[in-house]
Write a protein that holds these residues in place. Structure first.
Motif, PDB file in Angstrom:
ATOM      1  N   VAL A 189      -8.871  13.175  10.687  1.00  0.00           N
ATOM      2  CA  VAL A 189      -9.059  12.315   9.524  1.00  0.00           C
ATOM      3  C   VAL A 189     -10.449  11.688   9.570  1.00  0.00           C
ATOM      4  CG1 VAL A 189      -8.231  10.208   8.392  1.00  0.00           C
ATOM      5  CG2 VAL A 189      -6.599  11.855   9.317  1.00  0.00           C
ATOM      6  N   VAL A 202       2.940   2.287   2.389  1.00  0.00           N
ATOM      7  CA  VAL A 202       3.036   2.869   3.730  1.00  0.00           C
ATOM      8  C   VAL A 202       4.401   2.531   4.315  1.00  0.00           C
ATOM      9  CG1 VAL A 202       2.064   2.925   6.052  1.00  0.00           C
ATOM     10  CG2 VAL A 202       0.550   2.669   4.060  1.00  0.00           C
ATOM     11  N   HIS A 236       2.886   4.551  10.799  1.00  0.00           N
ATOM     12  CA  HIS A 236       1.949   5.596  11.190  1.00  0.00           C
ATOM     13  C   HIS A 236       0.580   5.361  10.559  1.00  0.00           C
ATOM     14  CE1 HIS A 236       5.734   7.600  12.257  1.00  0.00           C
ATOM     15  NE2 HIS A 236       4.998   8.289  13.111  1.00  0.00           N
ATOM     16  N   LEU A 237      -0.443   5.651  11.339  1.00  0.00           N
ATOM     17  CA  LEU A 237      -1.814   5.580  10.857  1.00  0.00           C
ATOM     18  C   LEU A 237      -2.120   6.803   9.990  1.00  0.00           C
ATOM     19  CD1 LEU A 237      -3.569   4.479  14.177  1.00  0.00           C
ATOM     20  CD2 LEU A 237      -2.772   3.036  12.295  1.00  0.00           C
ATOM     21  N   PRO A 238      -3.198   6.781   9.210  1.00  0.00           N
ATOM     22  CA  PRO A 238      -3.552   7.959   8.409  1.00  0.00           C
ATOM     23  C   PRO A 238      -3.731   9.224   9.244  1.00  0.00           C
ATOM     24  CG  PRO A 238      -4.795   6.051   7.681  1.00  0.00           C
ATOM     25  CD  PRO A 238      -4.078   5.628   8.920  1.00  0.00           C
ATOM     26  N   SER A 239      -4.071   9.063  10.518  1.00  0.00           N
ATOM     27  CA  SER A 239      -4.233  10.199  11.430  1.00  0.00           C
ATOM     28  C   SER A 239      -2.913  10.772  11.919  1.00  0.00           C
ATOM     29  CB  SER A 239      -5.041   9.745  12.649  1.00  0.00           C
ATOM     30  OG  SER A 239      -4.388   8.643  13.276  1.00  0.00           O
ATOM     31  N   GLY A 240      -1.803  10.090  11.630  1.00  0.00           N
ATOM     32  CA  GLY A 240      -0.493  10.524  12.099  1.00  0.00           C
ATOM     33  C   GLY A 240      -0.031   9.839  13.371  1.00  0.00           C
ATOM     34  N   PHE A 248      -8.175   1.457   7.046  1.00  0.00           N
ATOM     35  CA  PHE A 248      -6.755   1.160   7.243  1.00  0.00           C
ATOM     36  C   PHE A 248      -6.575   0.087   8.303  1.00  0.00           C
ATOM     37  CE2 PHE A 248      -2.572   1.607   9.040  1.00  0.00           C
ATOM     38  CZ  PHE A 248      -1.750   1.907   7.961  1.00  0.00           C
ATOM     39  N   GLU A 279       0.807  -1.219   0.000  1.00  0.00           N
ATOM     40  CA  GLU A 279       0.000   0.000   0.000  1.00  0.00           C
ATOM     41  C   GLU A 279       0.842   1.271   0.000  1.00  0.00           C
ATOM     42  OE1 GLU A 279      -3.308   0.120  -0.305  1.00  0.00           O
ATOM     43  OE2 GLU A 279      -3.292  -2.075  -0.514  1.00  0.00           O
ATOM     44  N   VAL A 292     -11.708   6.422   6.787  1.00  0.00           N
ATOM     45  CA  VAL A 292     -10.333   6.186   6.338  1.00  0.00           C
ATOM     46  C   VAL A 292      -9.570   5.390   7.394  1.00  0.00           C
ATOM     47  CG1 VAL A 292      -8.152   7.317   5.737  1.00  0.00           C
ATOM     48  CG2 VAL A 292     -10.320   8.241   4.886  1.00  0.00           C
ATOM     49  N   MET A 293      -9.739   5.765   8.654  1.00  0.00           N
ATOM     50  CA  MET A 293      -9.081   5.053   9.738  1.00  0.00           C
ATOM     51  C   MET A 293      -9.593   3.609   9.840  1.00  0.00           C
ATOM     52  SD  MET A 293      -6.758   6.764  11.503  1.00  0.00           S
ATOM     53  CE  MET A 293      -6.833   6.288  13.230  1.00  0.00           C
TER      54      MET A 293
END
Length: 304
Positions: A147, A84, A104-108, A155, A82, A151-152
């Motif tokens: 986010v 990442v 790291h997650l999409p949220s940072g 993921f 993906e 999306v979270m």
């Protein structure tokens, strides 16, 4: 194979001594090691459950347990596919940490997966309080961010978590709860009311109602009070069983990091469909508190 429960969290605090007056002296956690910038503590045993990092407040990173290197390889392969970025660590950042994968997650938020070594499985909860007020283990974590929760959720499910509960407010998804283990939820994410907030709470495990009594008395005897609870969450709106019905009690540490003390989570098969709930804003108190008609105003507005 797969992801277990949360194994560790590192939270930032403004002063290590003041923080230890809470986590060690009041809650009764045991200091395993300390240097000028960090303190590693355990609810019991020789593996760190929480690390205090000299800073201000909020979350530094958190770790979920896996059984072996094959689990790390599986997730690393998914992340690589993906695009990442991920990094392997030696597993020596805290007592009890084995081989580790960091990303790291999409949220940072920084999430780590780790093995526990030959002597233990990482991310397996211990609920036996042994008659003490001390929390027994880490239980789960609730993140905040800007986010989109969808999306979270996508993921986290991509790397192996299972969806448990989705709460929408007025048709807009506001929070998600997922599990790596069989328990109700191990990780949650909600939209932050204050843009800078990244943590709603880190949760410790308690055994049962009697454990809440002992811990409540410990807080009272040391001059502290609950922010909210004890109570029972009520995601099913009138159902004391099912997703989103664990018991809770919340309190802030000296630097504004919220601690939850959680018990009574049910276990569910991997293929159990999630509970989807759409409520009006005025129903939030009903969802969060099935035992009463009150909810602390700070609960939905203040994080760290």
């Amino acid at each position: 194979m797969g992801i277990n429960r949360i194994d560790h969290a590192a939270v930032r605090v403004g002063d290590l001594g003041k923080a230890l007056a809470w986590y060690e002296d009041v809650l009764g956690l045991t200091v395993l090691s300390r240097d000028a910038d960090t303190v590693h503590l355990a609810c019991r045993g020789k593996a760190a459950d929480i690390t205090l990092v000299k800073g201000t407040q909020s979350l530094e990173n958190f770790t979920f347990g896996v059984d072996d290197q094959e689990d790390l390889d599986r997730v690393e392969s998914i992340l690589k596919k993906e695009g990442v970025a991920a990094e392997r660590l030696n597993g020596d950042s805290r007592p009890g940490e084995g081989a580790t994968l960091k990303f790291h997650l999409p949220s940072g938020h920084e999430l780590r997966l780790c093995t526990g070594g030959a002597e233990r499985r990482a991310g397996i909860s211990d609920f036996d309080s042994k008659g003490s007020h001390v929390p027994t283990d880490m239980d789960h974590i609730n993140l905040l961010g800007e986010v989109d929760p969808t999306v979270m959720r996508d993921f986290l499910m991509m790397i192996g978590f299972k969806s448990s509960l989705n709460i929408s407010v007025g048709g807009k998804l506001a929070g998600i709860w997922l599990r790596g283990s069989a328990y109700d939820h191990d990780i949650a994410y909600m939209r932050a009311v204050r843009p800078s907030d990244r943590l709603h709470h880190v949760a410790f495990a308690v055994e049962d109602g009697n454990h809440y009594f002992r811990l409540s008395d410990r807080l009272m005897d040391t001059g502290h009070r609950w922010e909210f609870g004890p109570g029972r969450h009520n995601a099913g709106l009138g159902k004391s069983t099912g997703f989103g019905t664990n018991n809770y009690a919340y309190v802030f540490d000296p630097f504004g990091n919220r601690n939850e003390f959680s018990s009574g989570m049910e276990q569910f098969a991997d293929d159990t469909p999630p509970l989807d709930v759409d409520i009006a804003p005025e129903q939030m108190t009903d969802v969060m508190n099935g035992w009463g008609y009150e909810m602390a105003e700070t609960f939905m507005t203040v994080g760290s």
